[in-house]
Design a protein around this motif. Sequence first.
Motif, PDB file in Angstrom:
ATOM      1  N   ILE A 141     -12.582  34.379  39.836  1.00  0.00           N
ATOM      2  CA  ILE A 141     -13.094  34.381  41.212  1.00  0.00           C
ATOM      3  C   ILE A 141     -13.709  35.728  41.559  1.00  0.00           C
ATOM      4  O   ILE A 141     -14.816  35.812  42.108  1.00  0.00           O
ATOM      5  CB  ILE A 141     -11.974  34.013  42.199  1.00  0.00           C
ATOM      6  N   SER A 142     -13.024  36.817  41.219  1.00  0.00           N
ATOM      7  CA  SER A 142     -13.524  38.148  41.522  1.00  0.00           C
ATOM      8  C   SER A 142     -14.821  38.429  40.760  1.00  0.00           C
ATOM      9  O   SER A 142     -15.733  39.073  41.287  1.00  0.00           O
ATOM     10  CB  SER A 142     -12.462  39.188  41.163  1.00  0.00           C
ATOM     11  N   GLY A 143     -14.899  37.937  39.534  1.00  0.00           N
ATOM     12  CA  GLY A 143     -16.111  38.114  38.745  1.00  0.00           C
ATOM     13  C   GLY A 143     -17.308  37.430  39.381  1.00  0.00           C
ATOM     14  O   GLY A 143     -18.405  37.992  39.446  1.00  0.00           O
ATOM     15  N   VAL A 144     -17.098  36.212  39.870  1.00  0.00           N
ATOM     16  CA  VAL A 144     -18.178  35.487  40.551  1.00  0.00           C
ATOM     17  C   VAL A 144     -18.592  36.228  41.826  1.00  0.00           C
ATOM     18  O   VAL A 144     -19.788  36.374  42.111  1.00  0.00           O
ATOM     19  CB  VAL A 144     -17.750  34.036  40.855  1.00  0.00           C
ATOM     20  N   LEU A 145     -17.599  36.720  42.579  1.00  0.00           N
ATOM     21  CA  LEU A 145     -17.917  37.466  43.813  1.00  0.00           C
ATOM     22  C   LEU A 145     -18.677  38.757  43.517  1.00  0.00           C
ATOM     23  O   LEU A 145     -19.653  39.089  44.193  1.00  0.00           O
ATOM     24  CB  LEU A 145     -16.635  37.781  44.585  1.00  0.00           C
ATOM     25  N   GLY A 146     -18.237  39.493  42.493  1.00  0.00           N
ATOM     26  CA  GLY A 146     -18.923  40.732  42.126  1.00  0.00           C
ATOM     27  C   GLY A 146     -20.331  40.475  41.623  1.00  0.00           C
ATOM     28  O   GLY A 146     -21.276  41.176  42.001  1.00  0.00           O
ATOM     29  N   LEU A 147     -20.479  39.461  40.778  1.00  0.00           N
ATOM     30  CA  LEU A 147     -21.794  39.109  40.265  1.00  0.00           C
ATOM     31  C   LEU A 147     -22.714  38.651  41.394  1.00  0.00           C
ATOM     32  O   LEU A 147     -23.873  39.065  41.469  1.00  0.00           O
ATOM     33  CB  LEU A 147     -21.634  38.003  39.213  1.00  0.00           C
ATOM     34  N   GLY A 148     -22.184  37.834  42.301  1.00  0.00           N
ATOM     35  CA  GLY A 148     -22.981  37.362  43.435  1.00  0.00           C
ATOM     36  C   GLY A 148     -23.407  38.492  44.353  1.00  0.00           C
ATOM     37  O   GLY A 148     -24.564  38.554  44.786  1.00  0.00           O
ATOM     38  N   GLY A 176     -11.094  41.453  48.318  1.00  0.00           N
ATOM     39  CA  GLY A 176      -9.860  42.125  48.717  1.00  0.00           C
ATOM     40  C   GLY A 176      -8.770  41.158  49.117  1.00  0.00           C
ATOM     41  O   GLY A 176      -7.595  41.351  48.778  1.00  0.00           O
ATOM     42  N   ALA A 177      -9.145  40.087  49.831  1.00  0.00           N
ATOM     43  CA  ALA A 177      -8.159  39.074  50.206  1.00  0.00           C
ATOM     44  C   ALA A 177      -7.599  38.388  48.968  1.00  0.00           C
ATOM     45  O   ALA A 177      -6.390  38.143  48.858  1.00  0.00           O
ATOM     46  CB  ALA A 177      -8.798  38.052  51.142  1.00  0.00           C
ATOM     47  N   LEU A 178      -8.469  38.098  48.004  1.00  0.00           N
ATOM     48  CA  LEU A 178      -8.030  37.479  46.745  1.00  0.00           C
ATOM     49  C   LEU A 178      -7.032  38.372  46.020  1.00  0.00           C
ATOM     50  O   LEU A 178      -5.963  37.924  45.602  1.00  0.00           O
ATOM     51  CB  LEU A 178      -9.247  37.218  45.849  1.00  0.00           C
ATOM     52  N   TRP A 179      -7.368  39.657  45.870  1.00  0.00           N
ATOM     53  CA  TRP A 179      -6.500  40.572  45.126  1.00  0.00           C
ATOM     54  C   TRP A 179      -5.216  40.881  45.878  1.00  0.00           C
ATOM     55  O   TRP A 179      -4.184  41.139  45.261  1.00  0.00           O
ATOM     56  CB  TRP A 179      -7.258  41.849  44.763  1.00  0.00           C
ATOM     57  N   LEU A 180      -5.243  40.824  47.212  1.00  0.00           N
ATOM     58  CA  LEU A 180      -4.008  41.005  47.978  1.00  0.00           C
ATOM     59  C   LEU A 180      -3.047  39.852  47.696  1.00  0.00           C
ATOM     60  O   LEU A 180      -1.860  40.072  47.424  1.00  0.00           O
ATOM     61  CB  LEU A 180      -4.312  41.095  49.468  1.00  0.00           C
TER      62      LEU A 180
END
Length: 196
Positions: A141-148, A176-180
């Motif tokens: 999920i974080s990868g998709v968000l960072g790439l986007g 940040g919400a995901l990683w929290l």
Amino acid sequence: MSETAVPQGANPSLPSAHGNRIWQPVLFRSMATLLFGIITVFFGSPDTLGLCLNFGWYFLVLAASHYWVVRRLVLPRGDTRRLALLGGAALLAVAGVVIFIAISAALAAWLGAVALALMGAAELFAARASDRSQLRSDWLISGVLGLGTGVLLPFFSGAGPHALLGVAGGGALMSGALWLLSSLTLRHDARQPKGT
């Protein structure tokens, strides 16, 4: 129960001695990412200096958090996930320093886009190569968000610092919400007795 070294297979999950502490760098990452996102929401009319200072500290802290996570995962030296994640973290750190020094909105947009996109790609690669890691779904999920976020940033380079901070901040708030949530889950799992 004593903490002894556990033999690692070809695709190790978190070792027992370090698995209990992985939530700490993940929580650090989530706090830094959420702080950056909140700053972008309340920064009313940023100029180029404000954009570059915020991008600079955010990329440097994000790079440090990635390095800390990789250290806690105790991946072998030749592991491709380790190389990809550390390479992405190094690029984030370099981008943070260059953006901090150059004070240019166009450079911040393009260099920030490249750094975020490549870090996102590194997380996607790490997720694909990790079928047993506790961070696999979070990396996806974080990868998709960072790439986007990285792909979108150049399209807003002409719209000014406020737009660039808005795009980066929106991605940061979601990430940040995901990683929290991930850090709280990892902390809860680490406190569970081993036999349950």
